[in-house]
Design a protein around this motif. Structure first.
Motif, PDB file in Angstrom:
ATOM      1  N   LEU A 149       0.871  -1.174   0.000  1.00 49.66           N
ATOM      2  CA  LEU A 149       0.000   0.000   0.000  1.00 49.66           C
ATOM      3  C   LEU A 149       0.905   1.221   0.000  1.00 49.66           C
ATOM      4  CD1 LEU A 149      -2.627   1.615   0.392  1.00 49.66           C
ATOM      5  CD2 LEU A 149      -2.456   1.113   2.853  1.00 49.66           C
ATOM      6  N   TRP A 150       0.765   2.051  -1.040  1.00 51.48           N
ATOM      7  CA  TRP A 150       1.576   3.256  -1.177  1.00 51.48           C
ATOM      8  C   TRP A 150       0.701   4.471  -0.905  1.00 51.48           C
ATOM      9  CZ3 TRP A 150       6.683   2.415  -1.900  1.00 51.48           C
ATOM     10  CH2 TRP A 150       7.066   1.185  -2.433  1.00 51.48           C
ATOM     11  N   CYS A 213      -3.459   7.002  -2.962  1.00 51.39           N
ATOM     12  CA  CYS A 213      -3.125   5.624  -2.558  1.00 51.39           C
ATOM     13  C   CYS A 213      -3.147   4.702  -3.765  1.00 51.39           C
ATOM     14  CB  CYS A 213      -4.146   5.086  -1.560  1.00 51.39           C
ATOM     15  SG  CYS A 213      -4.102   5.827   0.051  1.00 51.39           S
ATOM     16  N   LYS A 214      -2.220   3.772  -3.768  1.00 51.41           N
ATOM     17  CA  LYS A 214      -2.208   2.683  -4.744  1.00 51.41           C
ATOM     18  C   LYS A 214      -1.904   1.380  -4.005  1.00 51.41           C
ATOM     19  CE  LYS A 214      -0.506   5.445  -8.667  1.00 51.41           C
ATOM     20  NZ  LYS A 214      -1.639   5.236  -9.589  1.00 51.41           N
ATOM     21  N   ILE A 215      -2.396   0.271  -4.552  1.00 51.14           N
ATOM     22  CA  ILE A 215      -2.016  -1.063  -4.060  1.00 51.14           C
ATOM     23  C   ILE A 215      -1.439  -1.825  -5.244  1.00 51.14           C
ATOM     24  CG2 ILE A 215      -2.714  -2.936  -2.534  1.00 51.14           C
ATOM     25  CD1 ILE A 215      -5.492  -1.842  -2.481  1.00 51.14           C
ATOM     26  N   LEU A 251      -9.320  -1.844  -0.416  1.00 49.21           N
ATOM     27  CA  LEU A 251      -8.951  -0.628   0.306  1.00 49.21           C
ATOM     28  C   LEU A 251     -10.110   0.361   0.239  1.00 49.21           C
ATOM     29  CD1 LEU A 251      -6.621   0.998   1.734  1.00 49.21           C
ATOM     30  CD2 LEU A 251      -6.134   1.953  -0.527  1.00 49.21           C
ATOM     31  N   LYS A 252     -10.452   0.921   1.374  1.00 48.06           N
ATOM     32  CA  LYS A 252     -11.549   1.899   1.438  1.00 48.06           C
ATOM     33  C   LYS A 252     -11.138   3.030   2.368  1.00 48.06           C
ATOM     34  CE  LYS A 252     -16.526   2.247   2.477  1.00 48.06           C
ATOM     35  NZ  LYS A 252     -16.942   2.588   1.097  1.00 48.06           N
ATOM     36  N   LEU A 267      -6.714   5.700  -5.222  1.00 44.80           N
ATOM     37  CA  LEU A 267      -7.649   6.318  -4.271  1.00 44.80           C
ATOM     38  C   LEU A 267      -7.071   7.686  -3.925  1.00 44.80           C
ATOM     39  CD1 LEU A 267      -9.076   4.606  -1.058  1.00 44.80           C
ATOM     40  CD2 LEU A 267      -8.206   6.927  -1.007  1.00 44.80           C
ATOM     41  N   THR A 268      -7.883   8.724  -4.040  1.00 46.50           N
ATOM     42  CA  THR A 268      -7.391  10.084  -3.808  1.00 46.50           C
ATOM     43  C   THR A 268      -8.181  10.752  -2.693  1.00 46.50           C
ATOM     44  OG1 THR A 268      -6.754  10.301  -6.127  1.00 46.50           O
ATOM     45  CG2 THR A 268      -6.965  12.336  -4.846  1.00 46.50           C
ATOM     46  N   VAL A 269      -7.453  11.316  -1.719  1.00 51.92           N
ATOM     47  CA  VAL A 269      -8.046  12.086  -0.622  1.00 51.92           C
ATOM     48  C   VAL A 269      -7.606  13.531  -0.775  1.00 51.92           C
ATOM     49  CG1 VAL A 269      -8.104  12.424   1.878  1.00 51.92           C
ATOM     50  CG2 VAL A 269      -8.018  10.098   0.933  1.00 51.92           C
TER      51      VAL A 269
END
Length: 795
Positions: A149-150, A213-215, A251-252, A267-269
């Protein structure tokens, strides 16, 4: 009486209390030295494999038995390396060799005739598996990484006040720092009750949490977006050119203010006040012979992550602590009143290499072993493998499997004595699963009844010999691993467990009863052809060989198995023709011998060792973890064993992490606290990574578990039919206290000492039982009712 303790008297006071001390007493001393911490992150170094491997050994481990994490703590680009306990390549394969049996009698006769060269050649040709065995990338497979998980914060600015820690008291990793005048905090844990990773990101100013985030993993994966989740999935190679186990990770993110968005890979926050990341993972694997697939991994990962995401962080943390802390807090260990000091853990290890002294580091490594066992071996999970539940790469050294010629057994040596009996249970699930394939191996390879396993096994029920007889013809592995059955019963008195495992003990005994043959020279029953793992001797014909008849290790583990089987039979009131046959065989089994030089012999004859400093000390099984040789009951054999250990070390032995860790327990059993402590110092100085992971090298978890078990043996022993207090206390620990150690018979023991002498001991009885207590030359017989407590004091 002569006690060697001056004019002291023994005070024995009965204290009766019916509180449930076992489950509710906090003995961990969490305010003490129970944090592993650093003033810098573990780094991510692009395109430098070796350096990244070194940095991985600075990352902090988390685990809930099935899900393992390694938290690097980098400020600008966090890496959380992911593991799932059943991420195994390979597949079920038939490795039993039907041609092996026809050569057995010839090999035995050659060995009895002293023709070792011919016997070795024939053994290497015939007493091996069919196929490629455990060779890399074959169907045997390997434990490997789930991926990474990055978390990229999109910054490159300087930061201050950095602190990264793993608190063993609550099993939470925390990373804090200041960047651009904002104070940031990350908190990460793996929840067993909720079966997810929980990672919370906060700041002391609003809207400051932004990241992507990336997996991913090194191979065989794809990602997509589904129901506001980032999903990684794929299939591992089966070792036969096709797809094997299928896996999935989800991932959530749940945010306070700001926004969260998903694409197929990211995934972007943006501008959140707080974000909690949830990650779930599973494969389709089931530990069920002969079908190892069928778990609905997609549904499992979806349900767990959705359920967890509906909970508050407070509730998730509370449930995590309510499950974890009752295990960890059962035991405390303090050997110094000095303050812990403000020295990061990696610096403590460097300093220890110079000073060879740091009592707080000893306390920490002891409790760390308990932490790692809880993290990698919860009830219902797979047992801890060579790397626990942590692996950085698609293939581990030695496949990250279950080595049954010492390593997986060493993983569980601390389980009972350090008050973690429940963590022992996954090992019994594995043993139970080996009976089916092991029965087939016994029949095909040897035409024997019962079941057998050799020095390695995996998730696919591999029980055949290895591809090379020199190490792979370890037929004593089944007897060794079965020792854990009666150990668990001895500590817990769980007859339901014993009834469940009794057929397994019987099946293993059946195998060895068929396997043993009579030595024509002595008339004694001996095992073979067999190895003394993984050692080599110089035969009388000048050849170098590993193969012989009746090596001491085999004889000792079979003695232990037969003894345990008869004890179990007596407990369960089973007396029949088979138990009588085992009793007769036990009485005629070739036993330990002392050589002309006064050492305990490793083989049936006095062969010179090809490597006098070999890392294995398999012929010392009878001292530890076995009970055949004790200072109290067999003093001559104990003295010979000590001479063997001294000789092995003088010639360079104990040079690997797990080997030095085993020597701690060996010398403790021989009641030599100084040499036990010296080998503990060797583990800490030479075989400990910056994150305290043990090193063979490379990384192996057994050194951690072996060190914890060895320290426990220095403080308390109960294998010789009595509870022995402080049997191997070193001078370097003049004062201290341990609370919550377990003794066989269902006892829990607290011990306090000062100036090298016992001050008091409290012995709690979980069930009505009797025992003897020993300290120095003092012995006392006691009988306790359930929940009674004795106070044993020296005045």
């Amino acid at each position: 009486m002569k006690t060697g303790m001056g004019k002291r008297t023994m005070l024995l006071t009965l204290i009766v209390g019916f509180a449930n001390f076992y489950s509710c007493t906090d003995k961990s001393g969490t305010e003490n030295n129970l944090k592993i911490w650093y003033s810098q992150p573990a780094k991510i170094i692009e395109n430098e494999k070796h350096n990244n491997e070194r940095e991985w050994l600075k990352a902090l481990p988390l685990g809930n038995g099935s899900l393992g994490l390694m938290v690097f703590g980098d400020v600008n680009r966090e890496r959380i390396q992911l593991n799932e306990e059943t991420m195994w390549s390979g597949s079920v394969t038939d490795s039993d060799n039907p041609d092996a049996y026809s050569a057995l009698e010839t090999i035995r006769n050659l060995l009895f005739e002293g023709k070792y060269r011919e016997a070795t050649e024939l053994t290497n040709k015939t007493q091996i598996c069919k196929g490629v065995g455990s060779k890399p990338f074959g169907p045997y497979g390997s434990f490997g990484t789930l991926g990474d998980l990055w978390i990229d914060n999109g910054k490159n600015s300087e930061y201050q006040n950095y602190h990264r820690e793993l608190d063993l008291g609550d099993a939470v990793v925390r990373v804090s720092y200041t960047q651009d005048n904002v104070n940031y905090l990350r908190e990460v844990f793996t929840s067993h009750p909720d079966q997810v990773m929980v990672a919370r990101f906060t700041a002391d100013k609003p809207g400051m949490i932004s990241f992507t985030c990336k997996i991913n993993r090194p191979e065989r994966f794809t990602t997509h977006t589904e129901n506001d989740q980032l999903v990684m999935h794929g299939a591992l190679p089966d070792g036969k050119g096709g797809d094997g186990l299928r896996y999935m990770a989800r991932l959530k993110a749940v945010n306070k203010k700001g926004s969260v968005s998903y694409t197929d890979s990211t995934l972007t926050v943006e501008n959140a006040d707080e974000v909690i990341l949830f990650l779930s993972a599973s494969t389709e694997y089931m530990l069920k012979y002969p079908v190892y697939k069928g778990r609905d991994y997609e549904k499992i990962t979806a349900n767990t992550i959705e359920k967890a995401a509906k909970e508050s962080y407070k509730n998730l943390l509370k449930r995590h602590l309510n499950e974890y802390q009752p295990y960890f807090k059962r035991l405390s260990f303090d050997i110094t009143k000095e303050p812990v000091g403000d020295v990061p853990t990696d610096e403590r290890i460097k300093n220890f290499r110079e000073t060879k002294s740091d009592p707080h580091l000893v306390e920490l490594i002891f409790q760390y072993g308990r932490y790692l066992l809880i993290a990698s071996s919860r009830p219902g999970s797979m047992p801890a493998n060579l790397q626990g539940v942590w692996a950085d790469g698609i293939r581990c050294p030695w496949n990250g499997d279950y080595h049954t010629d010492v390593n997986v057994e060493m993983n569980y040596w601390p389980a009972e004595v350090t008050n973690l009996s429940e963590m022992h249970l996954p090992l019994f699930d594995l043993i139970e699963s080996l009976v089916g394939p092991g029965s087939k191996t016994a029949e095909v390879q040897y035409k024997n009844s019962g079941w057998v396993v050799h020095p390695i096994t995996n998730l696919w029920g591999y029980t055949s010999p290895g591809e090379s007889a020199g190490w792979g013809m370890h037929t004593g592995a089944g007897a060794w691993i079965c020792q854990h059955i009666m150990e668990h019963y001895a500590f817990t008195g769980d007859t339901v467990f014993l009834k469940r495992m009794y057929p397994i003990l019987k099946g293993s005994s059946e195998f060895y009863l068929d396997w043993l043959v009579e030595d024509p020279k002595t008339g004694k029953l001996v095992s073979g052809p067999a190895v003394s793992p993984e050692n080599t001797f110089v035969a009388p014909d000048g050849s170098k060989s590993q193969i012989s008849m009746g090596p001491s290790h085999d004889q000792q583990v079979i003695w232990n198995l037969f003894t345990d089987f008869l004890k179990a039979s007596e407990t369960l009131k089973v007396q029949d023709e088979f138990t009588q046959n085992i009793k007769v065989a036990l009485g005629n089994l070739a036993g330990p011998k002392i050589g002309s030089d006064g050492r305990l012999m490793e083989w049936a004859e006095e062969f010179p060792e090809a490597e006098p400093g070999h890392r294995h000390i398999s012929h010392m099984f009878a001292v530890h973890p076995g009970v055949q040789i004790t200072v109290e009951n067999t003093p001559d054999l104990a003295a010979a064993a000590k001479k063997s250990l001294d000789y092995r070390i003088a010639n360079g032995g104990g040079h690997t992490g797990w080997s030095a860790a085993w020597l701690i327990s060996q010398y403790a059993r021989l009641q030599d606290g100084e040499k036990a402590n010296a080998n503990l110092a060797t583990v800490l100085a030479k075989s400990t990574s910056p994150n305290l992971f043990g090193q063979h090298p490379p990384f192996q978890m057994d050194a951690n578990f072996g060190a914890t078990a060895g320290i426990a043996e220095m403080l308390l022993q109960s294998h010789a039919g009595l509870i022995h207090l402080l049997p191997a206390l070193p001078a370097e620990w003049p004062s201290g206290e341990v609370k919550g150690l377990k003794a066989r018979g269902g006892f829990e023991v607290d011990i306090k000492w000062e100036e090298g002498k016992l001050v008091s001991a409290h012995i709690y009885s979980e069930k009505a039982n009797s025992t003897r207590i020993k300290y120095g030359d003092i012995e006392k017989e006691i009988s306790l009712l359930s929940d009674e407590k004795y106070e044993f004091q020296i005045n």
